[in-house]
Scaffold this motif. Sequence first.
Motif, short mmCIF file in Angstrom:
data_model
loop_
_atom_site.label_atom_id
_atom_site.label_comp_id
_atom_site.label_asym_id
_atom_site.label_seq_id
_atom_site.Cartn_x
_atom_site.Cartn_y
_atom_site.Cartn_z
N ILE A 134 0.87 -1.18 0.00
CA ILE A 134 0.00 0.00 0.00
C ILE A 134 0.90 1.22 0.00
O ILE A 134 1.73 1.41 0.89
N LEU A 135 0.74 2.04 -1.01
CA LEU A 135 1.50 3.27 -1.15
C LEU A 135 0.53 4.39 -1.52
O LEU A 135 -0.31 4.22 -2.40
N ILE A 136 0.61 5.53 -0.85
CA ILE A 136 -0.26 6.66 -1.17
C ILE A 136 0.38 7.46 -2.30
O ILE A 136 1.53 7.89 -2.19
N ASP A 137 -0.37 7.64 -3.37
CA ASP A 137 0.14 8.37 -4.53
C ASP A 137 -0.84 9.47 -4.90
O ASP A 137 -1.88 9.22 -5.50
N PHE A 138 -0.52 10.70 -4.53
CA PHE A 138 -1.38 11.83 -4.85
C PHE A 138 -1.23 12.27 -6.30
O PHE A 138 -2.14 12.87 -6.87
N ALA A 139 -0.10 11.96 -6.90
CA ALA A 139 0.19 12.49 -8.24
C ALA A 139 -0.33 11.60 -9.37
O ALA A 139 -0.56 12.08 -10.48
N GLY A 140 -0.48 10.32 -9.12
CA GLY A 140 -0.85 9.40 -10.20
C GLY A 140 -1.96 8.46 -9.79
O GLY A 140 -2.62 8.63 -8.76
N GLY A 141 -2.18 7.44 -10.60
CA GLY A 141 -3.14 6.40 -10.29
C GLY A 141 -4.57 6.90 -10.17
O GLY A 141 -5.02 7.80 -10.87
#
Length: 258
Positions: A63-70
């Motif tokens: 689990i990784l938080i990605d505000f820029a993508g996805g």
Amino acid sequence: MSAAPRLTGLLISDPALRQQGRSLVDRFDFELIRESPADAYYLCLDARGLQLRHSGPKAAGPILIDFAGGALAHRRRFGGGRGQPLARAAGLKPGFNPTVWDATAGLGRDGFVLASLGCRVTLCERSAILAALLQDALHRAALDADIGGWIGERLHLIHGDSGVMLQRLAEPQRPEVIYLDPMYPPGKPQVLVKKDIRALQALLGPDRDSGVLLEVALQYARRRVVVKRPNRAGWLSDKKPDTCIESKKTRYDIYVTL
């Protein structure tokens, strides 16, 4: 009854990131580990960012938080803008972007969406695991060409309990909107919960004090309190809202404090 799982520690897999990892250890009091544990939760810092992992044989991916993508990049572009239910519930209007205190920040998704629409959002999270994931995500987002220009201005992270932190605010610092997204109540047994929610439920346990937090929020929100609920669920603490806004699976209960 078996004991709840715990976080084993933080693994820094890339020596070039050792200083960044040490800062996480110092701030959030993690144990530094030298190898991935057997069948346990742990944090891993590598070139992609900080991730929550489980090393069991049938464990889901990290689990990784990605505000820029996805998914969040898609939601930012195609999620309905200021007309989406979340924005309407928070009270966004032409020329008006309220200050928002996200009292249960979690993975930061809704707070990020509100910030992308122009709000200044405080992400308050008491879990050290989630706060660390959020801090790393904000650091990476600040370097992104598309959103880096406003991330630092509109999103601010606080590691602490909102029930305590809100009461420390001076009158001018009180937010116009306080947003609560407590852990959802148990649903139908056959419904498979998403991997990130399963991990959070396992590590953080069930919600026990959201009713108390609602009472604090009602005292300190200058305009309204918004509580996110699944449509199937009752009102938080059986407290009837002034109004609500519904989407397909979610309901936003609104308590006016003006």
